[in-house]
Design a protein around this motif. Structure first.
Motif, PDB file in Angstrom:
ATOM      1  N   TYR A  91       0.823  -1.199   0.000  1.00  0.00           N
ATOM      2  CA  TYR A  91       0.000   0.000   0.000  1.00  0.00           C
ATOM      3  C   TYR A  91       0.866   1.261   0.000  1.00  0.00           C
ATOM      4  N   LEU A  92       1.899   1.260   0.881  1.00  0.00           N
ATOM      5  CA  LEU A  92       2.786   2.435   0.967  1.00  0.00           C
ATOM      6  C   LEU A  92       3.538   2.658  -0.341  1.00  0.00           C
ATOM      7  N   PHE A  93       3.963   1.563  -0.971  1.00  0.00           N
ATOM      8  CA  PHE A  93       4.705   1.689  -2.234  1.00  0.00           C
ATOM      9  C   PHE A  93       3.823   2.263  -3.328  1.00  0.00           C
ATOM     10  N   LYS A  94       2.565   1.844  -3.305  1.00  0.00           N
ATOM     11  CA  LYS A  94       1.642   2.347  -4.312  1.00  0.00           C
ATOM     12  C   LYS A  94       1.382   3.827  -4.107  1.00  0.00           C
ATOM     13  N   LEU A  95       1.182   4.186  -2.813  1.00  0.00           N
ATOM     14  CA  LEU A  95       0.882   5.571  -2.445  1.00  0.00           C
ATOM     15  C   LEU A  95       2.083   6.479  -2.738  1.00  0.00           C
ATOM     16  N   ASN A  96       3.252   6.028  -2.236  1.00  0.00           N
ATOM     17  CA  ASN A  96       4.535   6.723  -2.403  1.00  0.00           C
ATOM     18  C   ASN A  96       4.458   8.237  -2.201  1.00  0.00           C
ATOM     19  N   GLU A 130      11.740   8.068  -1.462  1.00  0.00           N
ATOM     20  CA  GLU A 130      11.024   7.091  -2.273  1.00  0.00           C
ATOM     21  C   GLU A 130      10.785   5.814  -1.463  1.00  0.00           C
ATOM     22  N   ALA A 131       9.517   5.444  -1.352  1.00  0.00           N
ATOM     23  CA  ALA A 131       9.099   4.368  -0.439  1.00  0.00           C
ATOM     24  C   ALA A 131       9.908   3.082  -0.600  1.00  0.00           C
ATOM     25  N   ARG A 132      10.152   2.660  -1.850  1.00  0.00           N
ATOM     26  CA  ARG A 132      10.793   1.374  -2.120  1.00  0.00           C
ATOM     27  C   ARG A 132      12.203   1.287  -1.505  1.00  0.00           C
ATOM     28  N   TYR A 133      12.865   2.426  -1.358  1.00  0.00           N
ATOM     29  CA  TYR A 133      14.197   2.436  -0.746  1.00  0.00           C
ATOM     30  C   TYR A 133      14.142   2.912   0.708  1.00  0.00           C
ATOM     31  N   PHE A 134      13.457   4.042   0.881  1.00  0.00           N
ATOM     32  CA  PHE A 134      13.471   4.723   2.169  1.00  0.00           C
ATOM     33  C   PHE A 134      12.920   3.848   3.300  1.00  0.00           C
ATOM     34  N   ILE A 135      11.805   3.188   3.068  1.00  0.00           N
ATOM     35  CA  ILE A 135      11.185   2.423   4.153  1.00  0.00           C
ATOM     36  C   ILE A 135      11.977   1.154   4.522  1.00  0.00           C
ATOM     37  N   PRO A 136      12.296   0.283   3.541  1.00  0.00           N
ATOM     38  CA  PRO A 136      13.052  -0.916   3.967  1.00  0.00           C
ATOM     39  C   PRO A 136      14.439  -0.607   4.518  1.00  0.00           C
ATOM     40  N   VAL A 137      15.133   0.358   3.916  1.00  0.00           N
ATOM     41  CA  VAL A 137      16.481   0.683   4.412  1.00  0.00           C
ATOM     42  C   VAL A 137      16.385   1.234   5.833  1.00  0.00           C
ATOM     43  N   SER A 138      15.452   2.168   6.052  1.00  0.00           N
ATOM     44  CA  SER A 138      15.289   2.725   7.402  1.00  0.00           C
ATOM     45  C   SER A 138      14.940   1.628   8.399  1.00  0.00           C
ATOM     46  N   GLY A 139      14.073   0.711   7.972  1.00  0.00           N
ATOM     47  CA  GLY A 139      13.671  -0.381   8.853  1.00  0.00           C
ATOM     48  C   GLY A 139      14.860  -1.247   9.236  1.00  0.00           C
ATOM     49  N   MET A 140      15.698  -1.521   8.240  1.00  0.00           N
ATOM     50  CA  MET A 140      16.855  -2.364   8.525  1.00  0.00           C
ATOM     51  C   MET A 140      17.835  -1.644   9.451  1.00  0.00           C
ATOM     52  N   LEU A 141      18.067  -0.374   9.170  1.00  0.00           N
ATOM     53  CA  LEU A 141      18.984   0.393  10.025  1.00  0.00           C
ATOM     54  C   LEU A 141      18.446   0.450  11.457  1.00  0.00           C
ATOM     55  N   TRP A 189       5.813  11.350   0.075  1.00  0.00           N
ATOM     56  CA  TRP A 189       6.982  11.524   0.936  1.00  0.00           C
ATOM     57  C   TRP A 189       6.600  11.673   2.397  1.00  0.00           C
ATOM     58  N   TRP A 190       5.521  12.420   2.672  1.00  0.00           N
ATOM     59  CA  TRP A 190       5.189  12.665   4.075  1.00  0.00           C
ATOM     60  C   TRP A 190       4.625  11.431   4.771  1.00  0.00           C
ATOM     61  N   VAL A 191       3.953  10.586   3.992  1.00  0.00           N
ATOM     62  CA  VAL A 191       3.472   9.326   4.575  1.00  0.00           C
ATOM     63  C   VAL A 191       4.679   8.433   4.921  1.00  0.00           C
ATOM     64  N   ASN A 192       5.653   8.419   4.009  1.00  0.00           N
ATOM     65  CA  ASN A 192       6.852   7.608   4.253  1.00  0.00           C
ATOM     66  C   ASN A 192       7.616   8.089   5.471  1.00  0.00           C
ATOM     67  N   VAL A 193       7.762   9.416   5.576  1.00  0.00           N
ATOM     68  CA  VAL A 193       8.470   9.994   6.724  1.00  0.00           C
ATOM     69  C   VAL A 193       7.709   9.665   8.010  1.00  0.00           C
ATOM     70  N   LEU A 194       6.406   9.811   7.940  1.00  0.00           N
ATOM     71  CA  LEU A 194       5.570   9.516   9.104  1.00  0.00           C
ATOM     72  C   LEU A 194       5.745   8.052   9.527  1.00  0.00           C
ATOM     73  N   TRP A 195       5.817   7.182   8.523  1.00  0.00           N
ATOM     74  CA  TRP A 195       5.975   5.766   8.817  1.00  0.00           C
ATOM     75  C   TRP A 195       7.300   5.483   9.536  1.00  0.00           C
ATOM     76  N   VAL A 196       8.364   6.132   9.039  1.00  0.00           N
ATOM     77  CA  VAL A 196       9.674   5.945   9.679  1.00  0.00           C
ATOM     78  C   VAL A 196       9.644   6.498  11.105  1.00  0.00           C
ATOM     79  N   LEU A 197       8.939   7.606  11.305  1.00  0.00           N
ATOM     80  CA  LEU A 197       8.812   8.163  12.658  1.00  0.00           C
ATOM     81  C   LEU A 197       8.136   7.163  13.601  1.00  0.00           C
TER      82      LEU A 197
END
Lengths: 258, 208
Positions: A57-62, A124-135, A64-72
């Motif tokens: 869902y996040l990748f489809k939406l992509n 960009e969701a495809r990179y930002f979210i999984p990389v942040s999650g792993m870090l 930036w603020w949703v992605n940042v919010l998710w990482v937060l």
């Protein structure tokens, strides 16, 4: 590269049947771990399916603020988990831990996405979210190890700490051996695993990427970059959180508050 | 030099010292003695900033001990705790440890001075190179006292410095401390001979 073969329902069930072997032995040796194993395996399955759903869902939406919010949100959950696992007081230290994770992830994410991968859109969701999650996952482990060691050895070697303070050491000088030990304990495993990577272990990211259809060469480059990124971000987070916790955990006389 | 002014100390809402006052003048050697629980160690920990008085004030050289002054106050003090499990392998490492701190950096003593202090305290020179676990409790106690003296601070605090010592060693210790002319000492002791060798005061438990 070929598209990865999807796992069918029957294939999935067959995979799960493999669990019967360890479960049988855990039962046979009366380890008392059968229930825990089944609960953990079920939790993992449900959690990962949910992750799959929201990531899609996040990748489809992509946005930036949703992605940042998710990482937060991930930062908050990681901070909470660190304090729960180290049994340190949530109220006093939550902000310190959250700030240090956020600080580290901001620097390293920006560096990695901007300078290493050179994305056009940093979030960009495809990179930002999984990389942040792993870090964040690695920062979490490093922080738990470091904080456990720091507060644990300070408690065990209280006499030594007081001895230093009572013989002219500044607060930083008296804490230095404990900080040094915490960093060593927390980073020795990562350093050791970096040294044997590829020889006795094929890292998850790389395996995942290759299975996902990437060129092994690209997969290896990502793996190397991610290992370095993990190392740097975890160290920054650990140092920063110990520095901030120090301010919260000690009074003006250098004595531990809790 | 050291002044306790109308001090009260409480632990868990229990008053263990009430309205205690004491003046120790410069270079005086003073011993507090009395029953366990009379608050001797607590009074000493006020000087180190490890505990704060419920009432009254403590000062060193006219400077009141508080959160603003504690760092400079600690630089003036050498302290030998009753027990100190130090994470070092060799005696020489224990000796070197406090000299790594910025406040003591330029004071690292020559080996001759270390060995001369060892001799005065009845310690064998060979102990310097030994492992800490090869050293007896009494020897360790005297090594810690030697280190505190080597730090050459104006104030020396000793918490039960004779607890692991035989009569001969106590005698050497008394002589050694009397020789530290430029040092103000506050000690806590149960040993009669040690106590009576210096100005002393019995601390009686507060009955509350």
């Amino acid at each position: 590269m070929n598209q990865t073969i999807d796992i069918s329902l029957w294939g999935f069930i067959a995979g799960f049947l493999l669990l019967l072997i360890p479960v049988y032995f855990l039962y046979y040796f009366r380890t008392g771990l059968v229930k825990a194993t089944l609960i953990s395996a079920s939790r993992m399955t449900i959690q990962l399916f949910l992750v799959g759903l929201y990531l899609e869902y996040l990748f489809k939406l992509n946005l930036w603020w949703v992605n940042v919010l998710w990482v937060l949100v991930m930062v908050m959950v990681a901070s909470y988990t660190i304090l729960k696992r180290t049994k340190l007081p949530l109220k006093q230290l939550f902000t310190s831990i959250a700030i240090s994770l956020l600080f580290s992830i901001t620097i390293i994410d920006t560096y990695f996405m901007g300078l290493v991968v050179r994305l056009n859109h940093l979030f960009e969701a495809r990179y930002f979210i999984p990389v942040s999650g792993m870090l964040l996952g690695n920062m979490l482990t490093a922080n738990v190890l470091a904080l456990n060691s720091f507060f644990g050895s300070l408690e065990r070697e209280k006499q030594y700490y007081y001895y230093m303070l009572g013989n002219g050491a500044s607060r930083s000088e008296a804490l230095a051996p404990f900080i040094r030990e915490a960093i060593t304990k927390s980073f020795n495993p990562t350093i050791a695993s970096m040294a044997v990577m590829g020889l006795i272990s094929l890292p998850g990211t790389m395996t995942g990427q290759i299975l996902g259809g990437s060129n092994p060469n690209t997969a290896i480059k990502y793996q190397i970059m991610l290992m370095i990124t993990i190392f740097a971000s975890s160290l920054i987070a650990v140092l920063f959180s110990m520095w901030l916790c120090r301010k919260q955990a000690f009074d003006e006389y250098g004595l531990k508050k809790f | 030099m050291i002044s306790f002014d109308n001090i009260s100390i409480t632990f868990d809402n229990k008053t263990i010292v009430k309205n205690f006052s004491l003046e120790i003048s410069k270079n005086e050697k003073f011993v507090l003695w009395g029953k366990s629980g009379s608050g001797k160690s607590s009074l000493m920990s006020l000087l180190l900033g490890f505990h704060q008085p419920a009432a009254g004030s403590v000062s060193l050289n006219g400077t009141e001990i508080n959160k603003q002054t504690i760092d400079t106050i600690r630089e003036e003090i050498a302290w030998v705790p009753q027990e100190a499990a130090l994470p070092f392998e060799y005696v020489k490492d224990v000796i070197a440890a406090p000299f790594q701190f910025k406040a003591n950096k330029n004071k690292f003593p020559k080996k001759e001075l270390i060995l001369s202090y060892f001799e005065q305290l009845g310690l064998d020179a060979s102990l310097y190179e030994k492992r800490l676990n090869e050293v007896s409790g009494g020897e360790q106690q005297r090594i810690m006292i030697a280190i505190a003296a080597l730090l050459q601070k104006p104030v020396l605090l000793l918490d039960e410095p004779t607890s692991a010592l035989d009569p001969d060693s106590i005698e050497s210790l008394i002589k050694f401390i009397k020789g530290l002319e430029q040092t103000t000492m506050l000690a806590i002791s149960h040993d009669r001979r040690f106590t009576e060798s210096f100005t002393n005061l019995e601390l009686k438990p507060t009955e509350i």
